[in-house]
Design an enzyme around this catalytic site. Structure first.
Site, PDB file in Angstrom:
ATOM      1  N   ASN A  12       0.085  53.914  43.618  1.00 18.16           N
ATOM      2  CA  ASN A  12       0.769  53.572  42.371  1.00 18.16           C
ATOM      3  C   ASN A  12       1.887  52.597  42.727  1.00 18.16           C
ATOM      4  OD1 ASN A  12       2.191  53.406  40.015  1.00 18.16           O
ATOM      5  ND2 ASN A  12       2.753  55.584  39.911  1.00 18.16           N
ATOM      6  N   LYS A  14       3.769  51.070  40.770  1.00 17.86           N
ATOM      7  CA  LYS A  14       4.876  51.136  39.793  1.00 17.86           C
ATOM      8  C   LYS A  14       5.283  49.712  39.388  1.00 17.86           C
ATOM      9  CE  LYS A  14       6.018  55.662  41.566  1.00 17.86           C
ATOM     10  NZ  LYS A  14       6.998  56.703  41.812  1.00 17.86           N
ATOM     11  N   GLU A  99       7.523  59.500  35.292  1.00 16.24           N
ATOM     12  CA  GLU A  99       8.484  58.449  34.928  1.00 16.24           C
ATOM     13  C   GLU A  99       8.283  58.031  33.472  1.00 16.24           C
ATOM     14  OE1 GLU A  99       7.602  55.903  38.252  1.00 16.24           O
ATOM     15  OE2 GLU A  99       8.579  57.343  39.591  1.00 16.24           O
ATOM     16  N   SER A 216       6.221  61.663  47.730  1.00 19.72           N
ATOM     17  CA  SER A 216       6.664  61.455  49.114  1.00 19.72           C
ATOM     18  C   SER A 216       5.558  61.675  50.143  1.00 19.72           C
ATOM     19  CB  SER A 216       7.877  62.334  49.430  1.00 19.72           C
ATOM     20  OG  SER A 216       8.982  61.954  48.626  1.00 19.72           O
ATOM     21  N   GLY A 237       3.199  56.537  46.083  1.00 21.64           N
ATOM     22  CA  GLY A 237       4.085  55.531  45.520  1.00 21.64           C
ATOM     23  C   GLY A 237       4.566  54.571  46.594  1.00 21.64           C
ATOM     24  N   GLY A 238       5.768  54.815  47.089  1.00 19.57           N
ATOM     25  CA  GLY A 238       6.410  53.885  48.019  1.00 19.57           C
ATOM     26  C   GLY A 238       5.539  53.451  49.189  1.00 19.57           C
TER      27      GLY A 238
HETATM   28  O1  LIG Z   1       5.226  58.856  41.829  1.00 24.61           O
HETATM   29  C1  LIG Z   1       4.496  58.785  42.806  1.00 24.61           C
HETATM   30  C2  LIG Z   1       3.119  58.285  42.687  1.00 24.61           C
HETATM   31  O2  LIG Z   1       2.710  58.220  41.368  1.00 24.61           O
HETATM   32  C3  LIG Z   1       4.968  59.167  44.148  1.00 24.61           C
HETATM   33  O3  LIG Z   1       5.909  58.263  44.570  1.00 24.61           O
HETATM   34  P1  LIG Z   1       6.461  58.315  46.097  1.00 24.61           P
HETATM   35  O4  LIG Z   1       5.219  58.365  46.977  1.00 24.61           O
HETATM   36  O5  LIG Z   1       7.237  57.076  46.259  1.00 24.61           O
HETATM   37  O6  LIG Z   1       7.238  59.584  46.212  1.00 24.61           O
END
Ligand SMILES: O=C(CO)COP(=O)(O)O
Length: 254
Positions: A12, A14, A99, A216, A237-238
């Site tokens: 993702n 984002k 989010e 995470s 995510g990150g």
């Molecule tokens: O929200 C996320 C994936 O949709 C998780 O984000 P992180 O992996 O940055 O914690």
């Protein structure tokens, strides 16, 4: 991991990515994707869906959106419909991310309508659920997740290959994760609910619905998380913004 189920490692992105960095990232992911046991997916922001889909055409990496409207078309300024995502080359769409729940009050019947719209457009929905930190501390995590599933899962979700992602809000972007036992407990409860709601056997039923963990996920913790029962992949995510990290997580899926 659920026996017989192909894991899904989804990125993702984002609200990150301009063409100059996103297209090389997509190509680098594709370059390492061949021959992996896991299916790979990247979900860029709307502006990049078509370009990333073109860059990934013919590769083992799928493309998804991060939201869609419940209507197929209409007077909805600023929104994007599921058939538009499909038309741009997406095959998946993330729905109900925390989010968006926080920023736009998503949930309930409105979210279920988005899931239905995605399925009707030929997209595979990835429905996100997860408790806040205060809900976890109050011992309500399982009940919150169960209610979020109950309100958003339409009839036919399992048969359409729908995916669920458990993302505890407090684990997103924080470097913190639940214990392995806590992840396994939530995933086991989600599996039981899906089997109850979608009792058909085989790929039509909730017994094989892919249940992802998100929050995470990093190269260093992916193998342990992905080895847990009823964890059939990850929503990242990150770490999905760094091709080497995303691919290392994908390799941890076996
Ligand atoms: O929200 C996320 C994936 O949709 C998780 O984000 P992180 O992996 O940055 O914690």
């Amino acid at each position: 991991m659920t026996p017989g189920v192909r894991p899904l490692i989804a990125g993702n992105w984002k609200m990150h990515g301009l063409r100059a960095d996103a297209l090389p990232l997509a190509r680098e992911v594709a370059g390492g994707a061949a021959g992996l046991a896991a299916e790979l997916l990247v979900c860029p922001p709307f502006t990049l869906v078509a370009a990333v889909a073109e860059a990934l055409a013919g590769t083992a990496v799928a493309v998804g959106g991060q939201d869609c409207h419940a209507a197929a078309r209409g007077a909805h300024t600023g929104d994007v419909a599921a058939p538009m995502l499909r038309d741009a080359g997406a095959t998946y769409v993330i729905l109900g991310h925390s989010e968006r729940r926080q920023a736009y009050g998503e949930g309930g019947a409105g979210l279920r309508a988005k899931v239905e719209a995605a399925i009707a457009a030929g997209l595979t929905p990835i429905l996100c659920v997860g408790e806040s930190e205060s809900q976890r501390l109050a011992g309500e995590a399982e009940a919150v997740v169960s209610a979020q599933l109950a309100e958003a899962l339409p009839e036919g979700f399992a048969a359409a290959g729908g995916v669920v992602a458990y993302e505890p809000v407090w684990a997103i972007g924080t470097g913190r994760t639940p214990t392995e036992a806590d992840i396994a407990a939530i995933h086991g409860a989600m599996r039981a609910q899906l089997v109850r709601d979608f009792p058909a056997g085989g790929p039509q039923g909730g017994g094989t619905t892919r249940l992802l963990y998100g929050g995470s996920v990093k190269p260093g913790n992916a193998a342990a998380i992905l080895a847990l029962p009823d964890v059939d992949g990850a929503l990242v995510g990150g770490a999905s913004l760094v091709a080497a990290d995303f691919l290392a997580i994908a390799r941890a899926a076996g």
